[in-house]
Write an enzyme that holds these catalytic residues in place. Structure first.
Site, short mmCIF file in Angstrom:
data_model
loop_
_atom_site.label_atom_id
_atom_site.label_comp_id
_atom_site.label_asym_id
_atom_site.label_seq_id
_atom_site.Cartn_x
_atom_site.Cartn_y
_atom_site.Cartn_z
N CYS A 101 59.62 59.03 -0.42
CA CYS A 101 58.84 58.79 0.79
C CYS A 101 57.39 58.50 0.40
O CYS A 101 56.74 59.31 -0.26
CB CYS A 101 58.91 59.99 1.71
SG CYS A 101 57.85 59.83 3.17
N CYS A 105 52.36 63.36 5.48
CA CYS A 105 53.11 63.42 6.74
C CYS A 105 53.62 64.84 7.00
O CYS A 105 54.16 65.49 6.11
CB CYS A 105 54.28 62.44 6.70
SG CYS A 105 55.27 62.47 8.22
N CYS A 112 58.38 66.01 7.44
CA CYS A 112 59.35 66.63 6.53
C CYS A 112 58.65 67.69 5.69
O CYS A 112 57.63 67.42 5.06
CB CYS A 112 59.97 65.58 5.61
SG CYS A 112 61.00 64.37 6.48
N CYS A 116 60.67 55.14 7.31
CA CYS A 116 61.03 56.56 7.25
C CYS A 116 62.51 56.67 6.92
O CYS A 116 63.36 56.09 7.62
CB CYS A 116 60.73 57.25 8.58
SG CYS A 116 61.23 58.99 8.62
N GLN A 139 70.91 64.86 21.48
CA GLN A 139 70.82 65.16 20.06
C GLN A 139 70.25 63.93 19.35
O GLN A 139 70.37 62.80 19.85
CB GLN A 139 72.20 65.54 19.50
CG GLN A 139 72.81 66.75 20.17
CD GLN A 139 71.95 67.99 20.06
OE1 GLN A 139 71.28 68.22 19.05
NE2 GLN A 139 71.94 68.79 21.13
N GLU A 180 73.01 72.84 35.67
CA GLU A 180 71.86 72.16 35.08
C GLU A 180 70.77 72.06 36.14
O GLU A 180 71.06 71.89 37.33
CB GLU A 180 72.27 70.77 34.59
CG GLU A 180 71.14 69.86 34.13
CD GLU A 180 70.35 70.43 32.97
OE1 GLU A 180 69.11 70.43 33.05
OE2 GLU A 180 70.98 70.87 31.99
N ASN A 228 73.73 76.09 26.13
CA ASN A 228 72.85 75.33 25.24
C ASN A 228 71.46 75.32 25.89
O ASN A 228 71.03 74.33 26.46
CB ASN A 228 73.37 73.90 25.05
CG ASN A 228 72.51 73.10 24.09
OD1 ASN A 228 71.78 73.65 23.27
ND2 ASN A 228 72.59 71.79 24.19
N CYS A 283 68.71 75.14 18.84
CA CYS A 283 67.92 74.66 17.70
C CYS A 283 66.72 75.57 17.46
O CYS A 283 65.83 75.24 16.68
CB CYS A 283 67.46 73.22 17.92
SG CYS A 283 66.34 73.01 19.31
#
Length: 388
Positions: free
Chosen positions: A18, A24, A27, A99, A212, A262, A313, A343
């Site tokens: 990269c 950056c 990551c 990227c 996702q 929801e 979720n 997550c």
């Protein structure tokens, strides 16, 4: 279902160095071999569970779709002509033109998008490539800049020649009347897919909708959900945070009935559209689902005792007050299975402590690494109620 034990094989996928790795902030683990990244995430999650004194599963399994080129959705910021991610050491956008996180199709879209010269100081963009390769962009600017963009006309005309465009927090669609651009209500199109076995299910939503990040990694998620719901034959499922239905469809394929809950109206409109457009072989699934709109984190009107499986979720904040009604039921009244996907493992761990108090124990845990080279990861957990 792929369960990769030797993650070093994926190191070969990340061949290019990269050019922005020193600056950056996107990551954090580029210098760590991919196998060690997976083990580090597994260890972090295990330590979270241990710190909360949770009964541990037999093992924490890991799934991956690869070490790079997974993303089909990209969120970039604009600052003083620079388009990219924020610098790791300061609040300044780093201009990024390539990227290795991006799928080849999304990289090509970014290449073309960067040809536009934006006459604004700041803003944000979401680029997306649909499963069939259609390009979309969500433009989020200050209201005064949105008006200037509509009046300028040329940028929007250029974008619409090759992509679908949405603007602003309300996801409005610019339409050329012949003399000017007008904004009309959001539209639902196929920007993502769920899976029922080998059959892809088109999901209708907006470019700006939550999905996702990866088509490829998402199939692994769907396979796990279906396999877990299958453990409860003839099950009645209640799903919280159904969104546009990504987990709904694999769960529906194994359940007798499902109640999808929801808060976001546009997401539920997309789910209804997807149900109406199911392929003929899956048309029967529509009759198994009911939809409820409400803020399940604050107030729950459903009776948990009427269900066999809870599928959740939630957002990063976790389940909050959602679990309170579960505490009021006797052990035998509580649903036998609880499937939790998140997550954000910190809030998930807090919720797992409450579930443990309610008699649930972790049976299976997966780390799904759909954010390679970063410290982030998805967690899927299957809990089962202790038998009385």
């Amino acid at each position: 279902m792929p369960n990769f034990h030797d993650f070093e094989i994926f190191d070969k996928d990340f061949q290019e160095k990269c050019p922005y790795s020193q600056d950056c902030g996107g990551c954090q683990l580029l210098e760590t071999p991919y196998g060690a990244q997976i083990e580090g995430k597994r260890t972090e999650l295990l330590n979270l569970f241990k710190g909360a004194n949770l009964p541990l599963p037999e093992q924490i399994k890991a799934l991956s779709a690869g070490a790079s080129h997974l993303r089909d959705r990209l969120d970039f910021s604009l600052q003083e002509g620079r388009l990219g991610l924020y610098h790791k050491d300061r609040h300044e956008v780093l201009d990024i033109d390539v990227c290795a996180q991006l799928s080849p199709e999304l990289q090509l879209w970014l290449n073309d998008f960067r040809q536009i010269q934006w006459p604004f100081k700041k803003g944000s963009f979401r680029l997306r490539v649909s499963p069939e390769g259609r390009r979309g962009v969500w433009i989020d600017l200050a209201n005064i800049d949105i008006k200037a963009l509509l009046d300028e006309q040329n940028i929007l005309k250029k974008l619409q020649a090759g992509a679908f465009v949405e603007i602003g927090q309300r996801r409005k669609v610019p339409v050329w009347t012949g003399t000017e651009f007008k904004l009309r209500d959001p539209e639902h199109h196929v920007w993502f897919q769920s899976w029922v076995g080998e059959i892809a299910v088109d999901l209708y939503c907006q470019v700006a909708s939550f999905t996702q990040p990866s088509h490829k990694a998402n199939r692994l998620i769907c396979d796990v959900i279906a396999s877990w719901v299958q453990k409860a034959p003839s099950s009645r499922v209640i799903e919280f945070g159904s969104g546009i239905g990504n987990l709904t469809f694999p769960a529906l394929s194994q359940a007798d009935s499902l109640l999808a809950c929801e808060i976001d109206e546009l997401s539920l409109q997309g789910l209804e559209h997807s149900l109406n457009q199911l392929p003929p072989s899956l048309g029967h699934l529509k009759n198994r689902v009911q939809i409820y709109r409400g803020d399940f984190q604050k107030k729950l009107t459903q009776n948990f005792s009427e269900f066999d499986v809870i599928l959740a979720n939630p957002p990063r904040s976790g389940l909050m007050n959602f679990l309170n009604p579960l505490k009021e039921l006797s052990a035998t009244q509580r649903p036998e299975y609880f499937i939790y996907m998140s997550c954000f493992p910190e809030s998930m761990t807090r919720d797992l402590m409450t579930l443990n108090e309610c008699g649930y124990q972790m049976q299976e845990v997966y780390i799904l690494d759909q954010f390679p080279q970063t410290s982030h990861y998805e967690v899927l957990t299957l809990l089962q109620r202790k038998q009385a």
